[in-house]
Design a protein around this motif. Structure first.
Motif: not given
Ligand code: ADP
Length: 471
Positions: A318-344
């Protein structure tokens, strides 16, 4: 001390106690028996004296050889009964001694009276003879009356002693029973506590190992039978761990080997689809697109197996880098939003305004959150909402992925974190997967010294929460 030795000692204690109590009871029973015999002796004395007095009367009234013989016989009997054996103390001894003296005095008086009839008297005055005999008869009867009174005292004394003895015997028996029950109960409790405690430790250890934690070792410092069993369990777990490691290393190697040709196939198919090898017909393009999708799936599976094998063989660093969880989670949510949209379906992220950076491996944590979000979508019907909430406290940061999907029954909640565990649930449409996602999530969280928890109710939805320690 071994359990066998403990059981033998406790049985010996039990037997010694039963033996001791039996001996004491036998002694007390004997004493009670003697007390009963003494009471009966008192009654016999009383009866014999009363009869003697009656014969004395008869003898005085109409003297006959038969009544004389009877008197003598009674005298001898009483002599025997008055023998001072089985005495219960000084009071009884005093009464018996007095009675013996009285008895001898009675005999003397009786003999003198008899002699007065058989031998000629010094005085020939019939008046003097009659008054002499009357005096002797009077003294004789008074003495016998006194004897009857003493016999009554003896009976009373013996009866009191017998009653005391019987009460004592009753309490002793009761005490012995209570003591034996108490010792048996304490004994049983000590033995069963030792056994059940040891079994509890073994059972918990076996359950932990069975749940997949092959590195767990049962702590049992004692050298008894359970200690030996725990040792055997631990060496079995060590063997399993070794086999598991060899298997993971094999999977790691195979996944590496599979990945290279699969990636090459993907490259060639991309070239074909892009028309670098000449124009393709519509059917050929369709078939190639399907093959491309299957190849992608194949690569995804190989990647997942690769990561799992890495996590298991300590190859994952593991790298243990100081990470901005807000950004990480929002990035993931945005990336998957398209797939979620296909299921409304929709997803929202809740984060506190000022969130400190958390030391994590962002790439590995991404794998975990993506997996949770994919599952939340896969196991929820259309038009449902998913939320991701990030929070921090002094000791940990948490990321909770909550859905309103099909939920997981209590019985299945313990199984889904195991390797290759897939649950056929009510309301689930066929979803493809290898049952590795949550297992990998648990492994990655453990490598972060954190954990993953689940709150779920069948038919209502699930919330998976990642706990990341801050200290
Ligand atoms: P897979 O990648 O095959 O889905 P996972 O380890 O991610 O494997 O999940 C294991 C099992 O847990 C799934 O088969 C599913 O039954 C159940 N599961 C996981 N997430 C959810 C969820 N959000 N709601 C209901 N069931 C879930």
């Amino acid at each position: 001390m071994t359990i066998r030795t403990k059981l033998i000692i406790s049985t010996c204690i039990q037997l010694a106690l039963v033996g001791g109590v039996t001996v004491v009871l036998a002694i007390v029973l004997q004493a009670t028996h003697r007390a009963t015999a003494r009471t009966e002796r008192g009654t016999s004395i009383n009866q014999a004296i009363t009869e003697m007095r009656f014969i004395t009367f008869e003898n005085l009234l109409n003297r006959s050889d038969r009544s004389l013989e009877q008197w003598q016989a009674k005298y001898q009997t009483l002599n025997r009964i008055l023998a001072p054996v089985w005495l219960d103390g000084p009071a009884e001894r005093a009464i018996l001694t007095t009675m013996v003296t009285q008895h001898q005095a009675v005999k003397t008086l009786f003999d003198r009276l008899e002699t007065s009839y058989q031998e000629p008297m010094t005085t020939s005055d019939p008046k003097d003879v009659a008054s002499f005999r009357e005096r002797l008869a009077g003294q004789l009867l008074v003495k016998q009356q006194a004897q009857i009174t003493e016999a009554g005292q003896l009976i009373a004394l013996n009866q009191t002693a017998l009653a005391t003895q019987q009460i004592g015997f009753f309490w002793l028996v009761l005490g012995a029973i209570v003591l034996m029950l108490l010792v048996t109960a304490i004994n049983a409790r000590l033995v069963t506590t030792t056994i059940s405690r040891a079994l509890g430790v073994l059972q918990q250890g076996a359950a932990t190992i069975a749940a997949g934690d092959l590195g767990y070792r049962i702590p049992y410092p004692r050298a008894d039978e359970f200690g030996r069993l725990a040792k055997a369990f631990n060496s079995m777990a060590a063997s399993l761990q070794q086999i598991d490691r060899t298997k993971s290393e094999f999977i790691l190697m195979v996944s590496h080997q599979l990945r290279t040709p699969a990636t090459a196939v993907k490259g060639f198919m991309a070239l074909l689809l892009d028309g670098y090898m000449g124009k393709l017909g519509i059917r050929q393009t369709e078939a190639l697109r399907a093959a491309f999708a299957e190849n992608e799936r194949q690569l995804g599976l190989i990647d997942e197996m690769l990561v799992v094998a890495q996590a298991e063989t300590s190859e994952m660093i593991l790298s243990h880098l100081p990470t901005d969880l807000d950004k990480l989670v929002n990035d993931i949510a945005t990336a998957q939003a398209v797939v979620l949209k296909s299921k409304s379906q929709t997803v929202t992220v809740h984060c506190p305004k000022r969130l400190p950076k958390v030391p994590v491996d962002p790439d590995k944590l991404r794998i975990v959150i993506e997996n949770l979000l994919t599952n939340a979508s896969n196991y929820s019907p259309e038009h449902k909402h998913i939320s991701i909430t990030v929070q921090t406290s002094d000791v940990e940061a948490t990321i909770a992925v909550a859905d309103n999907g099909i939920g997981i029954t209590k019985a299945d909640q313990g199984k889904i974190f195991q390797k290759f565990s897939r649950i056929a649930q009510a309301g689930e449409t066929r979803i493809e997967g290898a049952g590795l996602g949550l297992y990998l999530a648990k492994k990655i969280m453990m490598l972060h010294h954190g954990r993953i928890t689940l709150v779920s109710e069948a038919g209502k939805g699930s919330t998976f929460t990642l706990h990341l320690p801050l200290v």
